[in-house]
Design a protein around this motif. Structure first.
Motif, PDB file in Angstrom:
ATOM      1  N   ASN A  11     -31.067 100.331 -62.276  1.00 21.26           N
ATOM      2  CA  ASN A  11     -30.482 101.081 -63.565  1.00 21.26           C
ATOM      3  C   ASN A  11     -30.914 102.472 -62.931  1.00 21.26           C
ATOM      4  N   LEU A  12     -29.875 103.488 -62.801  1.00 21.38           N
ATOM      5  CA  LEU A  12     -30.278 104.891 -62.230  1.00 21.38           C
ATOM      6  C   LEU A  12     -29.724 105.790 -63.381  1.00 21.38           C
ATOM      7  N   GLY A  13     -29.829 105.249 -64.660  1.00 24.98           N
ATOM      8  CA  GLY A  13     -29.545 106.301 -65.821  1.00 24.98           C
ATOM      9  C   GLY A  13     -28.008 105.990 -66.028  1.00 24.98           C
ATOM     10  N   ASN A  14     -27.188 107.112 -65.582  1.00 26.44           N
ATOM     11  CA  ASN A  14     -25.721 106.730 -65.804  1.00 26.44           C
ATOM     12  C   ASN A  14     -25.046 105.631 -64.890  1.00 26.44           C
ATOM     13  N   THR A  15     -25.731 105.251 -63.691  1.00 27.50           N
ATOM     14  CA  THR A  15     -25.250 104.262 -63.026  1.00 27.50           C
ATOM     15  C   THR A  15     -25.968 102.991 -62.728  1.00 27.50           C
ATOM     16  N   LYS A  16     -25.372 101.725 -63.019  1.00 29.34           N
ATOM     17  CA  LYS A  16     -25.976 100.573 -62.982  1.00 29.34           C
ATOM     18  C   LYS A  16     -25.423  99.818 -61.729  1.00 29.34           C
ATOM     19  N   ILE A  17     -26.008  99.311 -60.955  1.00 26.77           N
ATOM     20  CA  ILE A  17     -25.677  98.431 -59.719  1.00 26.77           C
ATOM     21  C   ILE A  17     -26.215  97.114 -60.101  1.00 26.77           C
ATOM     22  N   ILE A  18     -25.442  96.140 -59.879  1.00 24.45           N
ATOM     23  CA  ILE A  18     -25.731  94.548 -60.150  1.00 24.45           C
ATOM     24  C   ILE A  18     -25.341  93.824 -58.729  1.00 24.45           C
ATOM     25  N   SER A  19     -26.498  93.296 -57.945  1.00 18.67           N
ATOM     26  CA  SER A  19     -26.302  92.395 -56.759  1.00 18.67           C
ATOM     27  C   SER A  19     -26.403  91.046 -57.132  1.00 18.67           C
ATOM     28  N   ARG A  20     -25.869  90.126 -56.684  1.00 19.26           N
ATOM     29  CA  ARG A  20     -26.364  88.621 -56.787  1.00 19.26           C
ATOM     30  C   ARG A  20     -27.490  88.508 -55.821  1.00 19.26           C
ATOM     31  N   LEU A  21     -28.216  87.388 -55.863  1.00 19.98           N
ATOM     32  CA  LEU A  21     -29.211  87.195 -55.050  1.00 19.98           C
ATOM     33  C   LEU A  21     -28.958  86.119 -53.961  1.00 19.98           C
ATOM     34  N   LEU A  22     -29.698  86.068 -52.832  1.00 16.56           N
ATOM     35  CA  LEU A  22     -29.417  84.972 -51.901  1.00 16.56           C
ATOM     36  C   LEU A  22     -30.225  83.825 -52.307  1.00 16.56           C
ATOM     37  N   GLU A  23     -29.530  82.509 -52.265  1.00 17.91           N
ATOM     38  CA  GLU A  23     -30.452  81.761 -52.484  1.00 17.91           C
ATOM     39  C   GLU A  23     -31.184  80.739 -51.311  1.00 17.91           C
ATOM     40  N   GLY A  24     -32.079  80.222 -51.765  1.00 15.19           N
ATOM     41  CA  GLY A  24     -33.002  79.454 -50.482  1.00 15.19           C
ATOM     42  C   GLY A  24     -34.444  80.036 -50.438  1.00 15.19           C
ATOM     43  N   GLU A  25     -35.091  79.571 -49.649  1.00 13.23           N
ATOM     44  CA  GLU A  25     -36.587  79.853 -49.350  1.00 13.23           C
ATOM     45  C   GLU A  25     -36.674  80.972 -48.168  1.00 13.23           C
ATOM     46  N   PHE A  26     -37.291  81.983 -48.400  1.00 15.91           N
ATOM     47  CA  PHE A  26     -37.522  82.950 -47.503  1.00 15.91           C
ATOM     48  C   PHE A  26     -38.707  82.434 -46.601  1.00 15.91           C
ATOM     49  N   ILE A  27     -38.797  82.894 -45.435  1.00 19.83           N
ATOM     50  CA  ILE A  27     -39.835  82.295 -44.451  1.00 19.83           C
ATOM     51  C   ILE A  27     -41.243  82.951 -44.891  1.00 19.83           C
ATOM     52  N   ASN A  28     -42.311  82.314 -44.961  1.00 16.52           N
ATOM     53  CA  ASN A  28     -43.412  82.866 -45.281  1.00 16.52           C
ATOM     54  C   ASN A  28     -43.952  83.863 -44.159  1.00 16.52           C
ATOM     55  N   TYR A  29     -43.651  85.100 -44.357  1.00 10.89           N
ATOM     56  CA  TYR A  29     -43.678  86.114 -43.383  1.00 10.89           C
ATOM     57  C   TYR A  29     -45.131  86.489 -43.048  1.00 10.89           C
ATOM     58  N   LYS A  30     -45.948  86.338 -44.216  1.00 12.22           N
ATOM     59  CA  LYS A  30     -47.442  86.668 -43.939  1.00 12.22           C
ATOM     60  C   LYS A  30     -48.128  86.015 -42.753  1.00 12.22           C
ATOM     61  N   SER A  31     -47.533  84.521 -42.650  1.00 13.86           N
ATOM     62  CA  SER A  31     -48.217  83.916 -41.792  1.00 13.86           C
ATOM     63  C   SER A  31     -47.922  84.130 -40.424  1.00 13.86           C
ATOM     64  N   ILE A  32     -46.625  84.992 -40.252  1.00 16.14           N
ATOM     65  CA  ILE A  32     -46.233  85.507 -38.903  1.00 16.14           C
ATOM     66  C   ILE A  32     -47.088  86.739 -38.302  1.00 16.14           C
ATOM     67  N   ILE A  33     -47.440  87.368 -39.221  1.00 16.27           N
ATOM     68  CA  ILE A  33     -48.016  88.735 -38.866  1.00 16.27           C
ATOM     69  C   ILE A  33     -49.816  88.429 -38.446  1.00 16.27           C
ATOM     70  N   PRO A  34     -49.975  88.590 -37.128  1.00 14.86           N
ATOM     71  CA  PRO A  34     -51.279  88.143 -36.839  1.00 14.86           C
ATOM     72  C   PRO A  34     -52.518  89.399 -37.380  1.00 14.86           C
ATOM     73  N   ASP A  35     -53.575  88.878 -37.765  1.00 11.95           N
ATOM     74  CA  ASP A  35     -54.701  89.610 -38.378  1.00 11.95           C
ATOM     75  C   ASP A  35     -55.350  90.268 -37.241  1.00 11.95           C
TER      76      ASP A  35
END
Lengths: 367, 367
Positions: free
Chosen positions: B224-248
């Motif tokens: 919601n930008l005030g005078n403009t509203k944008i609605i998007s559908r979401l993608l279904e499914g499980e996203f990859i656990n990205y934190k496990s990919i980034i090395p510490d």
């Protein structure tokens, strides 16, 4: 071959020579640029046979020589180098080494013997004209060249020197564009230059008062810009006697504002795009022009105040042809000369006698 | 329906609503924009089902009503009108009349009943963030979404609220982009937004400090930008656990200038384009990074001063992935964290902890 020069200057001349490297030829050598290092000058030549561009800069020549290098790769590489001095030299294995600060690149080069010779032209500088004016004349006519090859001669623009005037003319059977400028020359000359090469010529011409010298030969035209020479082949064949097409008389003369007319035609054409007819109708009477269009998309009606001299008239056009003309005219007040609904319409500037445009009307039943 | 409003304002809202009219749908009605005139307000809605944009302006409503009009034709027509007041009203035969100064156009309209209903969303404004920051976060991640549909979830960008931070994450199996900003919110939320609709969202967001309020539902996200509203559908499914990919951890940390690195990789990549491998090799030792590439086109060698903390390393990358990252980072000093020639490379800003980029190296024999 070995030379050193400024990156920015080298980038500029590569870009100029590249205008003639169209990639349309099947000869690999023509995808290259010929580099000639000699006498403190670096000369670059690009060519696609129809069009050749030769351009040069001062450079520190450490070893004379000439090679051909891939135009695109060499151009991109020089463009991405830091703004600094660039050293270019040949090394073993037909390779060219390019050094700039901490960057080093090595490219294959081709043998310069294989590069086609430019036509030898004895420059007689028949015609001298400021670059800016010629650029404008080309822009003001080239759009009216024929796009199909049914009559190849009409894909070109006629250059004509006649009665102390340079005329450029293009026509495609449905419209005609003529631009004229006075020149100091008493000869009578005519040559037709391919529209495609002329379009590249106009990209090289600058918006400046600097002169371009033009030489004609039976088969070529040479544009000399000082450090850059452009050679184009001519089209063979007889151009249409365009003067016989332009009517001398008219029944109705209309004076109107170019921008207003342009905007009205643009809006009306939106409703005329269906089926590509692009038909807009003009109804001119009582110093008012009513422009209408009508299709399955919808209808438009525009009203424009004009100054009329002559009889009322109804006439219809392909909007695109009218738009093409109005878009490249530069005066604000223009004149339309009309005779009947089936006769050509002539468009001119009101105050400056440097252009004549002709657009054929579209015959509409009962209009 | 009948209303009067300023041409320039109408043009602006049409352009906003058009962002959702993609022409990808097979439903004719979705090539239109829904116009609703009610209570001194004109509301415009564009939709392609996946994405809907609703935007409104003040207008002088003389008669309430709603219709659907072809988005492209209506948009072009309004754009070409003079800067003045425009009157829009319905007339007989399902037609819409548009009047502006001396221009009149008549278009067919479609019945507003056929226009799909927007999903009803109870706005809870879970998240508030300046438009400029969100726009930047989208730009900084969207390039790393997968372009193929093999794993549809990876064509989206994950929005995640976690520990008082908004994270945007995209990854395609070869690289990962993560942008983070602190937000005042203690919830834990996760939603994946299709890259294509998000790209349109970022075009509507302005480079301003004005806030955008975001609401999540199980199937949709609302901006919601005030005078403009944008609605998007979401993608279904499980996203990859990205934190496990980034090395510490890492064995080598390099500090370097982003622009210098970018220029070197760009030049080296010119010689690496053959066969689309785009391979550039990095040899890092003694506070110097040597970048080389080699193909049938030629060779490049670049040298870059860096600050090293850790062990020397040789590693190779697809130049395009490195360029994509360097191009959208905004700090001048950046850090690379490396472990081995077969482990991911992490790229971060040196001073601002708002982004983490990961690029997988390319395994090269004997390197």
């Amino acid at each position: 071959m070995k030379f050193i020069c400024e990156k920015s200057k080298l980038q500029e001349v590569i870009s100029t020579a590249q205008k003639a490297v169209t990639g349309k030829s099947t000869m690999t050598i023509l995808e290259g640029i010929l580099l000639i290092a000699r006498n403190d000058e670096l000369t670059l030549i690009g060519s696609d046979i129809d069009l050749s561009v030769e351009t040069k800069i001062q450079a520190n020549i450490l070893e004379e020589g000439s090679i051909v290098v891939d135009s695109k790769l060499f151009g991109e590489l020089i463009k991405k180098l830091p703004n600094s001095e660039v050293q270019v030299n040949t090394i073993e294995n037909n390779s060219l080494e390019i050094l700039c600060e901490k960057s080093k690149a090595v490219l294959k080069y081709m043998n310069s013997d294989e590069f086609p010779m430019l036509p030898k032209i004895n420059e007689n500088m028949l015609l001298t004209i400021p670059q800016k004016i010629l650029k404008n004349m080309i822009k003001g006519t080239i759009f009216a060249t024929a796009q199909d090859e049914i009559r190849p001669i009409l894909t070109g623009v006629k250059f004509e020197i006649d009665n102390g005037k340079l005329n450029l003319v293009a026509l495609d059977g449905l419209r005609l564009a003529l631009r004229s400028e006075p020149v100091e020359n008493d000869n009578t000359i005519s040559a037709v230059i391919p529209g495609k090469t002329l379009s590249e010529v106009s990209k090289i011409l600058e918006d400046s008062e600097e002169n371009v010298n033009i030489t004609f030969t039976p088969n070529h035209i040479l544009f000399n810009l000082g450090n850059t020479k452009i050679i184009s082949r001519l089209l063979e064949g007889e151009f249409i006697n365009y003067k016989s097409i332009i009517p001398d008389e008219y029944n109705l003369k209309i004076t109107l504002k170019r921008n207003e007319f342009y905007d009205c035609i643009e809006r009306a054409s939106l409703m005329a795009k269906e089926g590509n007819t692009n038909l807009v109708k003009l109804d001119i009477q009582d110093d008012v022009m009513i422009i209408t269009s009508d299709s399955q998309l919808g209808k438009a009606r525009e009203e424009l105040n004009v100054i009329m001299q002559g009889d009322p008239l109804k006439i219809a056009f392909n909007a695109r042809f009218v738009i093409d003309v109005l878009k490249i005219m530069d005066e604000e007040e223009i004149i339309l000369e009309l005779t009947s609904s089936v006769s050509p319409c002539i468009v001119r500037n009101k105050n400056k006698d440097n252009c004549t445009y002709l657009v054929l009307p579209v015959r509409v039943m009962g209009y």
